[in-house]
Design a protein around this motif. Structure first.
Motif, PDB file in Angstrom:
ATOM      1  N   LEU A 232       0.803  -1.222   0.000  1.00 13.08           N
ATOM      2  CA  LEU A 232       0.000   0.000   0.000  1.00 13.08           C
ATOM      3  C   LEU A 232       0.839   1.277   0.000  1.00 13.08           C
ATOM      4  O   LEU A 232       0.420   2.300  -0.535  1.00 13.08           O
ATOM      5  N   ASN A 233       2.013   1.236   0.617  1.00 12.19           N
ATOM      6  CA  ASN A 233       2.838   2.437   0.766  1.00 12.19           C
ATOM      7  C   ASN A 233       4.126   2.371  -0.047  1.00 12.19           C
ATOM      8  O   ASN A 233       5.098   3.041   0.274  1.00 12.19           O
ATOM      9  N   SER A 234       4.108   1.579  -1.089  1.00 15.54           N
ATOM     10  CA  SER A 234       5.343   1.347  -1.847  1.00 15.54           C
ATOM     11  C   SER A 234       5.924   2.594  -2.489  1.00 15.54           C
ATOM     12  O   SER A 234       7.123   2.671  -2.728  1.00 15.54           O
ATOM     13  N   SER A 235       5.099   3.586  -2.743  1.00 14.22           N
ATOM     14  CA  SER A 235       5.630   4.801  -3.373  1.00 14.22           C
ATOM     15  C   SER A 235       5.497   6.022  -2.475  1.00 14.22           C
ATOM     16  O   SER A 235       5.681   7.143  -2.929  1.00 14.22           O
ATOM     17  N   SER A 236       5.208   5.802  -1.201  1.00 19.92           N
ATOM     18  CA  SER A 236       4.968   6.950  -0.320  1.00 19.92           C
ATOM     19  C   SER A 236       6.229   7.536   0.292  1.00 19.92           C
ATOM     20  O   SER A 236       6.206   8.624   0.817  1.00 19.92           O
ATOM     21  N   SER A 237       7.312   6.804   0.230  1.00 22.21           N
ATOM     22  CA  SER A 237       8.518   7.273   0.895  1.00 22.21           C
ATOM     23  C   SER A 237       9.626   7.548  -0.107  1.00 22.21           C
ATOM     24  O   SER A 237      10.259   6.632  -0.608  1.00 22.21           O
ATOM     25  N   GLY A 238       9.852   8.825  -0.386  1.00 22.38           N
ATOM     26  CA  GLY A 238      10.927   9.188  -1.301  1.00 22.38           C
ATOM     27  C   GLY A 238      12.301   8.925  -0.701  1.00 22.38           C
ATOM     28  O   GLY A 238      13.261   8.655  -1.410  1.00 22.38           O
ATOM     29  N   ASN A 239      12.404   8.992   0.636  1.00 20.82           N
ATOM     30  CA  ASN A 239      13.694   8.770   1.292  1.00 20.82           C
ATOM     31  C   ASN A 239      14.132   7.310   1.276  1.00 20.82           C
ATOM     32  O   ASN A 239      15.310   7.012   1.267  1.00 20.82           O
TER      33      ASN A 239
END
Length: 145
Positions: free
Chosen positions: A13-20
Motif C-alpha cells: 500500500l505504501n510502496s511509493s509513499s517514501s521518497g527517502n
C-alpha cells in the motif's frame, strides 16, 4: 527494518509513499545484508526462505520477530519506545513488533504517526514528533525532568 520478507500489506500500500526510502531499496538492503544475488528477480520471501542463513543460529539476527525474549516484565527489563507511521512501508512490521513486545510483558510506548518512513523524526506529523520526544525524555531522564 524488522522482517527480511518485506512483503506485508503496508509494503504494497505504501510502496511509493517514501521518497527517502523506497520499497525497492528496502528489499535490496535485505538481499545485500543476507548475500542474496538474484538474477531471476524472485520475491523476497522465496529467496529468504532458501538463503544460507535461514536455518542457522544467526537467523535471530536477521528476523527480530523470531527472537523477542519471552519475559520482558521484570524490574530490570528495558522500556521500549516504538514509532510507526501510517504511510510507511515498514508500518505493519512495526505494529507486529509492538504486539509481540506487549504480549511478552514489555513496558512500551507506541506512537502511531501520520507520515512516512522517518529519518530522525523528520517525516512524522508535529504531534507525533512532540509526543515521541517527550516520551523519550521521560524514559531516559525520568519523569521529573
Amino acid at each position: 527494518m524488522i522482517s527480511p520478507y518485506a512483503d506485508s500489506e503496508s509494503y504494497l500500500l505504501n510502496s511509493s509513499s517514501s521518497g527517502n526510502c523506497p520499497v525497492v531499496f528496502l528489499r535490496w538492503c535485505w538481499r545485500s545484508y543476507l548475500s542474496i544475488y538474484d538474477e531471476e528477480n524472485k520475491h523476497n520471501r522465496q529467496l529468504i526462505d532458501n538463503c544460507k542463513w535461514r536455518n542457522s543460529e544467526l537467523w535471530r539476527m536477521c528476523n527480530l520477530l523470531d527472537d523477542v525474549p519471552s519475559d520482558l516484565s521484570g524490574p530490570l527489563a528495558s522500556k521500549f519506545l516504538v514509532s510507526t507511521a501510517l504511510a510507511c512501508p515498514l508500518h505493519d512490521e512495526g505494529v507486529e513488533f509492538v504486539e509481540k513486545l506487549r504480549s511478552n510483558g514489555a513496558t512500551l510506548d507506541h506512537i502511531e504517526a501520520r507520515g512516512s518512513h522517518c529519518i530522525a523524526l523528520s517525516q512524522l506529523d508535529i504531534k507525533a514528533r512532540t509526543d515521541f520526544l517527550e516520551k523519550f525524555k521521560r524514559n531516559v531522564f525520568g519523569s521529573n525532568n
